[in-house]
Design a protein around this motif. Structure first.
Motif, PDB file in Angstrom:
ATOM      1  N   VAL A   6      71.282 -16.719  38.603  1.00 48.18           N
ATOM      2  CA  VAL A   6      71.643 -17.000  40.189  1.00 48.18           C
ATOM      3  C   VAL A   6      72.858 -17.408  40.248  1.00 48.18           C
ATOM      4  O   VAL A   6      73.267 -17.284  41.818  1.00 48.18           O
ATOM      5  CB  VAL A   6      71.038 -18.057  39.652  1.00 48.18           C
ATOM      6  CG1 VAL A   6      68.886 -18.503  39.676  1.00 48.18           C
ATOM      7  CG2 VAL A   6      70.931 -18.845  38.963  1.00 48.18           C
ATOM      8  N   TRP A   7      73.763 -17.848  39.795  1.00 58.33           N
ATOM      9  CA  TRP A   7      74.937 -18.107  40.004  1.00 58.33           C
ATOM     10  C   TRP A   7      75.723 -17.032  40.472  1.00 58.33           C
ATOM     11  O   TRP A   7      76.197 -16.255  41.132  1.00 58.33           O
ATOM     12  CB  TRP A   7      75.603 -18.361  39.104  1.00 58.33           C
ATOM     13  CG  TRP A   7      77.520 -18.162  39.106  1.00 58.33           C
ATOM     14  CD1 TRP A   7      78.649 -18.205  39.097  1.00 58.33           C
ATOM     15  CD2 TRP A   7      77.869 -20.062  39.640  1.00 58.33           C
ATOM     16  NE1 TRP A   7      79.305 -18.639  39.568  1.00 58.33           N
ATOM     17  CE2 TRP A   7      78.759 -19.951  40.290  1.00 58.33           C
ATOM     18  CE3 TRP A   7      76.775 -21.157  39.999  1.00 58.33           C
ATOM     19  CZ2 TRP A   7      79.790 -20.862  40.901  1.00 58.33           C
ATOM     20  CZ3 TRP A   7      77.497 -21.595  41.040  1.00 58.33           C
ATOM     21  CH2 TRP A   7      78.962 -22.534  41.243  1.00 58.33           C
ATOM     22  N   GLU A   8      75.862 -15.038  39.738  1.00 62.69           N
ATOM     23  CA  GLU A   8      76.066 -13.907  40.105  1.00 62.69           C
ATOM     24  C   GLU A   8      75.562 -13.356  41.643  1.00 62.69           C
ATOM     25  O   GLU A   8      76.481 -13.639  42.843  1.00 62.69           O
ATOM     26  CB  GLU A   8      76.073 -13.139  38.935  1.00 62.69           C
ATOM     27  CG  GLU A   8      76.708 -13.574  37.828  1.00 62.69           C
ATOM     28  CD  GLU A   8      76.141 -11.947  37.009  1.00 62.69           C
ATOM     29  OE1 GLU A   8      75.256 -11.227  36.930  1.00 62.69           O
ATOM     30  OE2 GLU A   8      77.225 -11.414  35.921  1.00 62.69           O
ATOM     31  N   ALA A   9      74.214 -14.049  41.545  1.00 66.17           N
ATOM     32  CA  ALA A   9      73.720 -13.450  42.927  1.00 66.17           C
ATOM     33  C   ALA A   9      74.255 -14.320  44.042  1.00 66.17           C
ATOM     34  O   ALA A   9      74.304 -13.913  44.911  1.00 66.17           O
ATOM     35  CB  ALA A   9      72.184 -13.863  42.909  1.00 66.17           C
ATOM     36  N   LEU A  25      68.156 -26.938  39.871  1.00 62.16           N
ATOM     37  CA  LEU A  25      69.735 -26.698  40.048  1.00 62.16           C
ATOM     38  C   LEU A  25      69.391 -25.040  40.398  1.00 62.16           C
ATOM     39  O   LEU A  25      69.639 -24.335  40.829  1.00 62.16           O
ATOM     40  CB  LEU A  25      70.467 -26.719  39.132  1.00 62.16           C
ATOM     41  CG  LEU A  25      71.663 -26.662  38.383  1.00 62.16           C
ATOM     42  CD1 LEU A  25      72.331 -26.207  40.083  1.00 62.16           C
ATOM     43  CD2 LEU A  25      72.594 -26.352  37.570  1.00 62.16           C
ATOM     44  N   VAL A  26      68.815 -24.350  39.306  1.00 60.62           N
ATOM     45  CA  VAL A  26      68.148 -22.740  39.221  1.00 60.62           C
ATOM     46  C   VAL A  26      67.656 -22.741  41.117  1.00 60.62           C
ATOM     47  O   VAL A  26      68.131 -21.862  41.180  1.00 60.62           O
ATOM     48  CB  VAL A  26      67.336 -22.842  38.194  1.00 60.62           C
ATOM     49  CG1 VAL A  26      66.722 -21.586  38.193  1.00 60.62           C
ATOM     50  CG2 VAL A  26      67.893 -22.562  36.784  1.00 60.62           C
ATOM     51  N   PHE A  27      66.898 -23.557  40.887  1.00 66.14           N
ATOM     52  CA  PHE A  27      66.521 -23.131  42.744  1.00 66.14           C
ATOM     53  C   PHE A  27      66.412 -23.476  43.714  1.00 66.14           C
ATOM     54  O   PHE A  27      66.715 -22.358  44.627  1.00 66.14           O
ATOM     55  CB  PHE A  27      65.300 -24.192  42.731  1.00 66.14           C
ATOM     56  CG  PHE A  27      64.227 -24.031  43.851  1.00 66.14           C
ATOM     57  CD1 PHE A  27      63.036 -23.460  43.820  1.00 66.14           C
ATOM     58  CD2 PHE A  27      64.928 -25.103  45.313  1.00 66.14           C
ATOM     59  CE1 PHE A  27      62.059 -23.601  45.063  1.00 66.14           C
ATOM     60  CE2 PHE A  27      63.477 -24.829  46.393  1.00 66.14           C
ATOM     61  CZ  PHE A  27      62.561 -24.260  45.987  1.00 66.14           C
ATOM     62  N   GLU A  28      67.774 -24.582  43.393  1.00 66.63           N
ATOM     63  CA  GLU A  28      68.713 -25.182  44.651  1.00 66.63           C
ATOM     64  C   GLU A  28      69.846 -23.256  44.742  1.00 66.63           C
ATOM     65  O   GLU A  28      70.393 -22.973  46.030  1.00 66.63           O
ATOM     66  CB  GLU A  28      69.880 -25.929  44.997  1.00 66.63           C
ATOM     67  CG  GLU A  28      69.064 -26.878  45.122  1.00 66.63           C
ATOM     68  CD  GLU A  28      68.989 -27.892  46.076  1.00 66.63           C
ATOM     69  OE1 GLU A  28      69.517 -26.847  47.078  1.00 66.63           O
ATOM     70  OE2 GLU A  28      68.383 -28.296  46.483  1.00 66.63           O
ATOM     71  N   LEU A  29      70.096 -22.796  43.242  1.00 66.06           N
ATOM     72  CA  LEU A  29      71.550 -21.800  42.876  1.00 66.06           C
ATOM     73  C   LEU A  29      70.693 -20.287  43.933  1.00 66.06           C
ATOM     74  O   LEU A  29      70.850 -19.498  44.053  1.00 66.06           O
ATOM     75  CB  LEU A  29      71.364 -21.566  41.994  1.00 66.06           C
ATOM     76  CG  LEU A  29      72.637 -22.507  41.122  1.00 66.06           C
ATOM     77  CD1 LEU A  29      73.057 -22.476  40.044  1.00 66.06           C
ATOM     78  CD2 LEU A  29      73.804 -23.045  42.326  1.00 66.06           C
TER      79      LEU A  29
END
Length: 252
Positions: A64-67, A226-230
Motif C-alpha cells: 500500500v505504501w508503494e501504491a 492504517l492499511v485501509f487509509e493508505l
C-alpha cells in the motif's frame, strides 16, 4: 482533526473489546494449575503465528505504501508538466499563447474541483477532464510555429503534453486500484489468530492478561485502519490533497 476521530475510536473500541473479552474469559474459564504444561507448546505456536503475521503485515504495508507513493509521483508529474506548458506558452505570440495558458488553467480547475471529489468518493473519473485535456491538446497541436525558437517551444510543449497524458492515465489507474483481497484476508485473519492465541495461552493474573490483550487488540486495530487509509490515497485523514494542482492553478 475530524478525520482522526474515527480511527481513534476504532482503536479504542478494539482495546475495550479485548478488555471485556478477557474479563469474561477469566470469569467463565479460570486458569487451571495443570494448564502450565500445555502452555509451553501453546506459546511456541503463538510465537510462530505472530512471526508469520508480521511477514504478512510487512508485505501489506509495503504494497500500500508503494501504491501511495506511485500516486503522489503521478500527481507531481502531471502538475509539473502542466506548469511547464503554461511557461512555454507565455513565450508564444497571441492569440495562441494566451489561449494555451487559459486551457491549462481550465484543465487544472477541472482536476481540482471535479475530479478530486470523484476520486475521494472512489468514483470513476467523468469525461469532463478528458474533454478539457483534448481542448488543450488541440490548442497546442494546432499552433503553427514561424521561427526556429517557436518550433522548439512547440516541440517541447508537445513533449510535456505527452507527460500529462501518461501521468493522468497513471493517476486514474492508481486511484482505482485496491489491495488484493488475499492480502486483506491474511491481514484480518492473521490478526484474529494472533489475538485468539493470547486468549488461549495467557498469564494467570487477569490484570496483566487484560493489559496485554488490550494493547494487542488496539495495535491490530490501528494497523488495519492504517492499511485501509493508505489503500485509499484520496480520502480519509491521510488523503492526498490537490495542493500541487492548486498551486499551479493560482500561478497560471
Amino acid at each position: 482533526m475530524d478525520g482522526l476521530l474515527l480511527p481513534v475510536l476504532i482503536v479504542i473500541g478494539a482495546a475495550l473489546v479485548g478488555m471485556g473479552s478477557i474479563l469474561i474469559k477469566h470469569r467463565l474459564f479460570p486458569p487451571e494449575p495443570e494448564a502450565e504444561a500445555r502452555e509451553g507448546v501453546g506459546e511456541y505456536i503463538a510465537m510462530m503465528v505472530g512471526v508469520l503475521y508480521a511477514l504478512i503485515l510487512g508485505i501489506v504495508l509495503v504494497s500500500v505504501w508503494e501504491a501511495r507513493d506511485g500516486v503522489q509521483g503521478s500527481i507531481q508529474s502531471e502538475a509539473s508538466s502542466l506548469n511547464q506548458i503554461s511557461l512555454l506558452a507565455a513565450a508564444l505570440p497571441a492569440p495562441n499563447g494566451p489561449q494555451i495558458q487559459q486551457d491549462v488553467q481550465a484543465y487544472a480547475n477541472v482536476v481540482v474541483n471535479v475530479e478530486w471529489p470523484e476520486m475521494a468518493a472512489h468514483q470513476p473519473l467523468s469525461t469532463q477532464g478528458w474533454a478539457s485535456l483534448n481542448k488543450l491538446t488541440a490548442a497546442i497541436e494546432g499552433y503553427q510555429p514561424v521561427t526556429a525558437v517557436q518550433q522548439n517551444i512547440s516541440a517541447e510543449a508537445i513533449s510535456q503534453l505527452s507527460s500529462v497524458y501518461d501521468a493522468r492515465h497513471s493517476r486514474q489507474q492508481e486511484s482505482a486500484d485496491s489491495l488484493s483481497p488475499v492480502l486483506w484476508v491474511g491481514l484480518i485473519l492473521g490478526g484474529a489468530l494472533t489475538i485468539v492465541f493470547v486468549f488461549c495461552f495467557g498469564v494467570r493474573r487477569s490484570g496483566d492478561h487484560m493489559t496485554m490483550v488490550m494493547g494487542l487488540t488496539g495495535l491490530v486495530g490501528f494497523l488495519v485502519v492504517l492499511v485501509f487509509e493508505l489503500n485509499h490515497p484520496f480520502s480519509g485523514s491521510m488523503g492526498i490533497d490537490s495542493g500541487v494542482f492548486s498551486q499551479y492553478l493560482s500561478a497560471t
